[in-house]
Design an enzyme around this catalytic site. Structure first.
Site, short mmCIF file in Angstrom:
data_model
loop_
_atom_site.label_atom_id
_atom_site.label_comp_id
_atom_site.label_asym_id
_atom_site.label_seq_id
_atom_site.Cartn_x
_atom_site.Cartn_y
_atom_site.Cartn_z
N ILE A 22 3.18 4.32 -0.85
CA ILE A 22 4.31 4.53 -1.76
C ILE A 22 4.87 3.18 -2.23
O ILE A 22 5.19 3.00 -3.41
CB ILE A 22 5.41 5.36 -1.04
CG1 ILE A 22 4.89 6.79 -0.79
CG2 ILE A 22 6.69 5.39 -1.85
CD1 ILE A 22 5.80 7.63 0.11
N ARG A 39 0.85 -1.20 0.00
CA ARG A 39 0.00 0.00 0.00
C ARG A 39 0.88 1.25 0.00
O ARG A 39 2.09 1.17 0.20
CB ARG A 39 -1.01 0.01 1.15
CG ARG A 39 -0.44 -0.07 2.52
CD ARG A 39 -1.56 -0.34 3.54
NE ARG A 39 -1.02 -0.58 4.85
CZ ARG A 39 -0.74 0.37 5.74
NH1 ARG A 39 -0.95 1.62 5.45
NH2 ARG A 39 -0.25 0.05 6.92
N ALA A 52 9.52 0.21 3.90
CA ALA A 52 8.63 0.06 5.07
C ALA A 52 8.96 1.13 6.12
O ALA A 52 10.12 1.40 6.41
CB ALA A 52 8.78 -1.32 5.68
N GLY A 53 7.94 1.71 6.68
CA GLY A 53 8.17 2.72 7.70
C GLY A 53 6.91 2.98 8.51
O GLY A 53 5.80 2.70 8.06
N ILE A 54 7.11 3.51 9.71
CA ILE A 54 5.99 3.89 10.57
C ILE A 54 6.30 5.23 11.23
O ILE A 54 7.46 5.65 11.27
CB ILE A 54 5.72 2.85 11.68
CG1 ILE A 54 6.97 2.64 12.56
CG2 ILE A 54 5.23 1.53 11.10
CD1 ILE A 54 6.70 1.88 13.86
N TYR A 71 11.34 9.78 14.35
CA TYR A 71 11.26 9.61 12.89
C TYR A 71 12.38 10.38 12.19
O TYR A 71 13.03 9.86 11.28
CB TYR A 71 9.88 10.09 12.44
CG TYR A 71 9.54 9.85 10.99
CD1 TYR A 71 9.13 8.60 10.54
CD2 TYR A 71 9.62 10.89 10.07
CE1 TYR A 71 8.79 8.41 9.20
CE2 TYR A 71 9.28 10.70 8.74
CZ TYR A 71 8.87 9.45 8.30
OH TYR A 71 8.53 9.27 6.98
N TYR A 115 5.78 15.47 1.37
CA TYR A 115 4.48 14.96 1.84
C TYR A 115 3.71 14.32 0.67
O TYR A 115 3.40 14.98 -0.32
CB TYR A 115 3.68 16.08 2.50
CG TYR A 115 4.23 16.38 3.88
CD1 TYR A 115 3.68 15.79 5.01
CD2 TYR A 115 5.35 17.19 4.03
CE1 TYR A 115 4.21 16.03 6.27
CE2 TYR A 115 5.89 17.44 5.29
CZ TYR A 115 5.31 16.85 6.41
OH TYR A 115 5.86 17.08 7.65
N PRO A 167 11.28 11.64 0.13
CA PRO A 167 10.01 12.20 -0.30
C PRO A 167 9.58 13.35 0.60
O PRO A 167 9.88 13.36 1.81
CB PRO A 167 9.01 11.03 -0.13
CG PRO A 167 9.85 9.81 0.09
CD PRO A 167 11.12 10.29 0.71
P1 NDP Z 1 2.00 3.54 4.67
O1 NDP Z 1 1.72 3.70 6.12
O2 NDP Z 1 0.95 3.86 3.67
O3 NDP Z 1 2.52 2.04 4.38
C1 NDP Z 1 3.58 1.53 5.13
C2 NDP Z 1 3.90 0.13 4.67
O4 NDP Z 1 5.00 -0.34 5.47
C3 NDP Z 1 2.76 -0.84 4.85
O5 NDP Z 1 2.70 -1.72 3.74
C4 NDP Z 1 3.17 -1.63 6.10
O6 NDP Z 1 2.73 -2.99 6.14
C5 NDP Z 1 4.67 -1.63 5.97
N1 NDP Z 1 5.32 -1.87 7.24
C6 NDP Z 1 5.23 -1.15 8.39
N2 NDP Z 1 5.94 -1.74 9.36
C7 NDP Z 1 6.49 -2.87 8.83
C8 NDP Z 1 7.30 -3.91 9.34
N3 NDP Z 1 7.72 -3.91 10.60
N4 NDP Z 1 7.65 -4.92 8.49
C9 NDP Z 1 7.25 -4.92 7.20
N5 NDP Z 1 6.46 -3.97 6.67
C10 NDP Z 1 6.09 -2.95 7.47
O7 NDP Z 1 3.34 4.42 4.42
P2 NDP Z 1 3.74 5.36 3.20
O8 NDP Z 1 3.47 4.68 1.92
O9 NDP Z 1 3.19 6.70 3.44
O10 NDP Z 1 5.31 5.48 3.44
C11 NDP Z 1 6.24 4.61 2.84
C12 NDP Z 1 7.65 5.07 3.20
O11 NDP Z 1 7.84 6.40 2.76
C13 NDP Z 1 7.91 5.06 4.70
O12 NDP Z 1 9.24 4.69 4.95
C14 NDP Z 1 7.71 6.51 5.09
O13 NDP Z 1 8.40 6.84 6.24
C15 NDP Z 1 8.27 7.20 3.85
N6 NDP Z 1 7.78 8.55 3.67
C16 NDP Z 1 6.44 8.80 3.52
C17 NDP Z 1 6.01 10.08 3.32
C18 NDP Z 1 4.58 10.41 3.10
O14 NDP Z 1 4.28 11.61 2.99
N7 NDP Z 1 3.68 9.45 3.02
C19 NDP Z 1 6.95 11.22 3.31
C20 NDP Z 1 8.32 10.84 3.47
C21 NDP Z 1 8.70 9.56 3.64
P3 NDP Z 1 1.20 -3.36 6.56
O15 NDP Z 1 0.40 -2.87 5.37
O16 NDP Z 1 1.15 -4.80 6.74
O17 NDP Z 1 0.92 -2.56 7.79
#
Ligand code: NDP
Length: 240
Positions: free
Chosen positions: A14, A12, A83-85, A147, A179, A177
């Site tokens: 990015i 899901r 992957a990130g949270i 973060y 936002y 990236p």
């Molecule tokens: P989302 O919250 O939409 O999706 C995060 C994804 O990471 C999910 O598929 C989730 O899995 C997975 N994930 C989380 N924890 C784990 C874990 N421990 N092991 C494996 N998979 C994991 O995030 P975004 O798409 O918004 O962000 C993607 C990346 O981009 C992140 O690293 C974020 O920090 C970075 N980023 C995002 C920005 C934004 O504006 N959105 C801006 C800058 C950076 P599951 O679906 O199973 O929960």
């Protein structure tokens, strides 16, 4: 083409856009995820992309996950650490758990996944690693010391590993990236988001596909002279 790519957090946001862009470009893609089985199943059924469940913050789980992907799809050529949270809180209210979870999931995961994939890349003298950082790792952000520290760490990690790997045909780059319109950003309160968008020169959130475009560029076979770099994709919000 025959290249195999793994995208962590690839079902899901990015990560899903990156997985689909790589798939469309002819890579054989494995999309990793952590918990969301229902979304993973829908993603697999609608895209045909293979999905694999493991926790990237757990080294042993990464070892088994990488072994399974390699057995199913072949040796891994491209690794996208996406992957990130977030667990936002100001430092004086942040719990050790909130600090630890963000560091483990966003930064230790890069060590785990690179450590588990780089040996075969070195042996085959080819690899492309793209780490997803953040504008908030470059500029800092109120309420995000965890973060910002993790994402800032990714940028240093990228440069160090790029130096170690350059002689082995492996490039290591980061994307920062701004936002982007995903679940992570939709969780930001609307009044805060409005203020953020007002500060973005292009006056909108980015789309996940706009990050995927950068990943494709860095993952390409003919991108071998680009390593240790950070590509900022942020609508002009932070330039340096
Ligand atoms: P989302 O919250 O939409 O999706 C995060 C994804 O990471 C999910 O598929 C989730 O899995 C997975 N994930 C989380 N924890 C784990 C874990 N421990 N092991 C494996 N998979 C994991 O995030 P975004 O798409 O918004 O962000 C993607 C990346 O981009 C992140 O690293 C974020 O920090 C970075 N980023 C995002 C920005 C934004 O504006 N959105 C801006 C800058 C950076 P599951 O679906 O199973 O929960």
């Amino acid at each position: 083409m025959g290249r195999v790519a793994v995208v962590t957090g690839g079902i899901r946001g990015i990560g899903a856009a990156i997985a689909q862009a790589l798939d469309k470009a002819g890579y054989t893609v494995a999309a990793n995820y952590h918990q969301d089985d229902a979304t993973a199943t829908r993603f697999r059924e609608s895209t045909g992309i293979a999905v694999y469940k493991w926790d990237v913050s757990d080294f042993t789980a990464c070892q088994s996950g990488v072994a399974k992907v390699s057995e199913d799809l072949g040796a891994i050529d491209v690794l996208v650490n996406n992957a990130g949270i977030t667990r936002d809180a100001v430092l004086h209210k942040m719990s050790p758990e909130e600090w630890g979870a963000v560091l483990e999931t966003n930064l230790t995961s890069c060590f785990n996944m690179c450590r588990c994939t780089i040996g075969p890349m070195r042996e085959r003298a080819f690899g492309r690693i793209v780490n997803i950082g953040s504008i908030n790792g470059q500029a800092g952000q109120y309420g995000q010391v965890n973060y910002a520290a993790a994402k800032s760490g990714i940028h240093g990690f990228t440069k160090a590993l790029a130096q170690e790997s350059a002689g082995k045909g492996i490039t290591v780059n980061a994307i920062a990236p701004g936002y982007i319109d995903t679940d992570m950003v939709r969780a930001v309160p609307p009044n805060v988001l409005e203020k953020i968008i007002a500060r973005i020169p292009v006056k909108r959130l980015g789309q996940a596909e706009e990050i995927a475009r950068g990943v494709l560029f860095l993952a390409a076979d003919d991108a071998g002279f680009i390593t240790g770099s950070t590509l900022s994709i942020n609508g002009g919000q932070h330039m340096y």
